[in-house]
Enzyme design. Structure first.
Site, PDB file in Angstrom:
ATOM      1  N   TYR A  30      39.039 157.242  22.340  1.00  0.00           N
ATOM      2  CA  TYR A  30      38.809 157.801  23.668  1.00  0.00           C
ATOM      3  C   TYR A  30      38.907 159.324  23.632  1.00  0.00           C
ATOM      4  O   TYR A  30      39.581 159.904  22.782  1.00  0.00           O
ATOM      5  CB  TYR A  30      39.845 157.252  24.662  1.00  0.00           C
ATOM      6  CG  TYR A  30      39.913 155.751  24.671  1.00  0.00           C
ATOM      7  CD1 TYR A  30      39.048 154.998  25.453  1.00  0.00           C
ATOM      8  CD2 TYR A  30      40.854 155.074  23.889  1.00  0.00           C
ATOM      9  CE1 TYR A  30      39.099 153.620  25.451  1.00  0.00           C
ATOM     10  CE2 TYR A  30      40.914 153.691  23.875  1.00  0.00           C
ATOM     11  CZ  TYR A  30      40.040 152.968  24.664  1.00  0.00           C
ATOM     12  OH  TYR A  30      40.097 151.609  24.655  1.00  0.00           O
TER      13      TYR A  30
ATOM     14  N   SER B 107      65.917 146.019  24.821  1.00  0.00           N
ATOM     15  CA  SER B 107      64.653 146.722  25.010  1.00  0.00           C
ATOM     16  C   SER B 107      64.520 147.128  26.468  1.00  0.00           C
ATOM     17  O   SER B 107      65.050 146.457  27.371  1.00  0.00           O
ATOM     18  CB  SER B 107      63.490 145.802  24.601  1.00  0.00           C
ATOM     19  OG  SER B 107      62.238 146.418  24.810  1.00  0.00           O
TER      20      SER B 107
ATOM     21  N   GLY C  96      46.480 151.956  22.158  1.00  0.00           N
ATOM     22  CA  GLY C  96      45.180 152.297  21.623  1.00  0.00           C
ATOM     23  C   GLY C  96      44.710 153.702  21.946  1.00  0.00           C
ATOM     24  O   GLY C  96      43.699 154.163  21.414  1.00  0.00           O
TER      25      GLY C  96
ATOM     26  N   TYR D  59      55.002 136.220  25.713  1.00  0.00           N
ATOM     27  CA  TYR D  59      53.739 136.584  25.081  1.00  0.00           C
ATOM     28  C   TYR D  59      52.806 135.375  25.080  1.00  0.00           C
ATOM     29  O   TYR D  59      53.059 134.379  24.403  1.00  0.00           O
ATOM     30  CB  TYR D  59      53.952 137.063  23.646  1.00  0.00           C
ATOM     31  CG  TYR D  59      54.679 138.382  23.514  1.00  0.00           C
ATOM     32  CD1 TYR D  59      54.894 139.209  24.614  1.00  0.00           C
ATOM     33  CD2 TYR D  59      55.147 138.810  22.276  1.00  0.00           C
ATOM     34  CE1 TYR D  59      55.562 140.415  24.484  1.00  0.00           C
ATOM     35  CE2 TYR D  59      55.810 140.020  22.133  1.00  0.00           C
ATOM     36  CZ  TYR D  59      56.018 140.821  23.249  1.00  0.00           C
ATOM     37  OH  TYR D  59      56.682 142.021  23.113  1.00  0.00           O
TER      38      TYR D  59
ATOM     39  N   LEU E  77      45.869 156.422  20.980  1.00  0.00           N
ATOM     40  CA  LEU E  77      46.003 157.320  19.828  1.00  0.00           C
ATOM     41  C   LEU E  77      45.184 156.848  18.626  1.00  0.00           C
ATOM     42  O   LEU E  77      45.454 157.263  17.505  1.00  0.00           O
ATOM     43  CB  LEU E  77      47.483 157.444  19.439  1.00  0.00           C
ATOM     44  CG  LEU E  77      48.406 158.041  20.495  1.00  0.00           C
ATOM     45  CD1 LEU E  77      49.847 158.080  19.996  1.00  0.00           C
ATOM     46  CD2 LEU E  77      47.950 159.432  20.917  1.00  0.00           C
TER      47      LEU E  77
ATOM     48  N   ASP F 261      58.177 140.218  15.275  1.00  0.00           N
ATOM     49  CA  ASP F 261      58.693 140.308  16.639  1.00  0.00           C
ATOM     50  C   ASP F 261      57.778 139.573  17.610  1.00  0.00           C
ATOM     51  O   ASP F 261      56.557 139.737  17.578  1.00  0.00           O
ATOM     52  CB  ASP F 261      58.785 141.785  17.043  1.00  0.00           C
ATOM     53  CG  ASP F 261      59.376 141.978  18.423  1.00  0.00           C
ATOM     54  OD1 ASP F 261      60.608 141.951  18.548  1.00  0.00           O
ATOM     55  OD2 ASP F 261      58.599 142.156  19.392  1.00  0.00           O
TER      56      ASP F 261
END
Length: 350
Positions: free
Chosen positions: A220, A154, A214, A57, A216, A52
């Site tokens: 942190y 999306s 990030g 991007y 999960l 994808d």
């Protein structure tokens, strides 16, 4: 990796999709070509075939890099890209869902990707302006020309996606066959509206930010004074807003489960997605090979019912009206009568 059908289509796609937002560009969240090539090769070697990208991007750098990588691999890759985001800020028509931007964006993507067609083309976000008839007719035209094979949406409301599919179905045009939405262990609000929609209209569900930029990954934590502890940057310029008490509390609970399973928190979070009642295809991204290898290991991690229940309890989605009312036993009795109420399965059951 196992293969799954992409919604109502006959496309066989791997259970993990490789997201390439980090391919190319110059900002902090982008990776160099050597690292990206290693990630690309490792993903294919692991049995992946679903990649994808998007025209915005790295402002085209991601697509250009993939165009250099694919070569003869192109025929076995299910390749997806997107349009909608403005790629020329001083031109109001260089963004949005309308036909002119679709055609311009698609031609640019095909050129950068060095291919004649895309297997899947996403509307990157609903623009709130373009009429449904224009969007779906313009997409269908490109399908009939053979430049795209399937379409998806999306970052759009559930009612909008449903209305677009209804517009297409009434006219014999191509319907959306997949949804791409933010979904992860800490952000589960889409379950209320989108899971029933995906089931009812037979659309695949793909999840972007499956690790919440990030948050999960275990990097942190929330200190006693409420400040964030941890090193490194989140994988998005706007990712810092994800470091809030809710997400960090979920991450803390996830870490406990991961420690018990002797696995990385990211691996457990992705495995949870693969175990959802409604099939979900996580879009995994990585700037380093080590990150990808850790993410890919989720396909080998089996979670038992007790562990899944423990993870589910970390961040249960709040019931919303009218589903919260319609699922109440007293109301079901009022609708169906006492003889039938307990025997009927709710239509929105996943």
């Amino acid at each position: 990796m196992k293969l799954r059908l992409l919604g109502s289509s006959g496309l066989r796609v791997s259970e993990l999709c490789l997201g390439t937002m980090t391919f190319g560009g110059t900002a902090h969240l982008y990776a160099g070509e050597k690292d990206c090539r290693a990630v690309y090769d490792a993903y294919l070697a692991a049995g992946g075939n679903f990649i994808d990208t998007a025209d915005m991007y790295g402002m085209g750098a991601s697509e250009s890099m993939l165009g250099r990588f694919m070569g003869e691999d192109r025929q076995r890759i299910i390749l997806a890209s997107k349009y909608s985001m403005n790629t020329s800020p001083d031109d109001p028509n260089a963004g949005g869902n309308h036909r002119a931007n679709l055609v311009r964006s698609l031609e640019g993507s095909l050129k950068r990707l060095k291919t004649d067609y895309l297997d899947l083309y996403w509307v990157h976000a609903a623009d709130g302006l373009t009429p449904p008839v224009e969007v779906m007719r313009a997409l269908d035209d490109q399908v009939r020309l053979g430049k795209i094979l399937h379409i998806g949406v999306s970052n759009a409301p559930a009612w909008w996606a449903a209305a677009m599919n209804a517009t297409a179905e009434q006219r014999g045009w191509t319907r959306f066959t997949a949804l791409q939405l933010q979904y992860n262990l800490a952000e589960r609000t889409i379950e209320n509206a989108f899971f029933p929609l995906a089931k009812f209209q037979d659309m695949a569900m793909t999840a972007w930010s499956p690790l919440l930029f990030g948050a999960l990954t275990g990097k942190y934590a929330l200190s006693k004074d409420g400040s964030v502890e941890g090193e490194g940057r989140l994988g998005s310029p706007g990712g810092s807003r994800m470091l809030n008490p809710h997400s960090l509390k979920v991450a803390q609970g996830l870490q406990k489960v991961a420690d018990r399973l002797d696995a990385a928190p990211a691996t457990v979070a992705l495995a949870w997605l693969l175990h959802r009642p409604a099939p979900v295809i996580p879009i995994v991204g990585a700037s380093k090979l080590k990150q990808l290898e850790q993410n890919l290991s989720c396909v080998e991690l089996a979670l038992d019912a007790g562990t899944l229940a423990e993870l589910d309890a970390l961040s249960p989605p709040t019931p919303t009206f009218p589903e919260s009312l319609l699922e109440m036993p007293p109301l079901r009795t009022m609708i169906h009568g006492s003889a039938m109420a307990d025997r009927l399965v709710p239509w929105n059951t996943n």
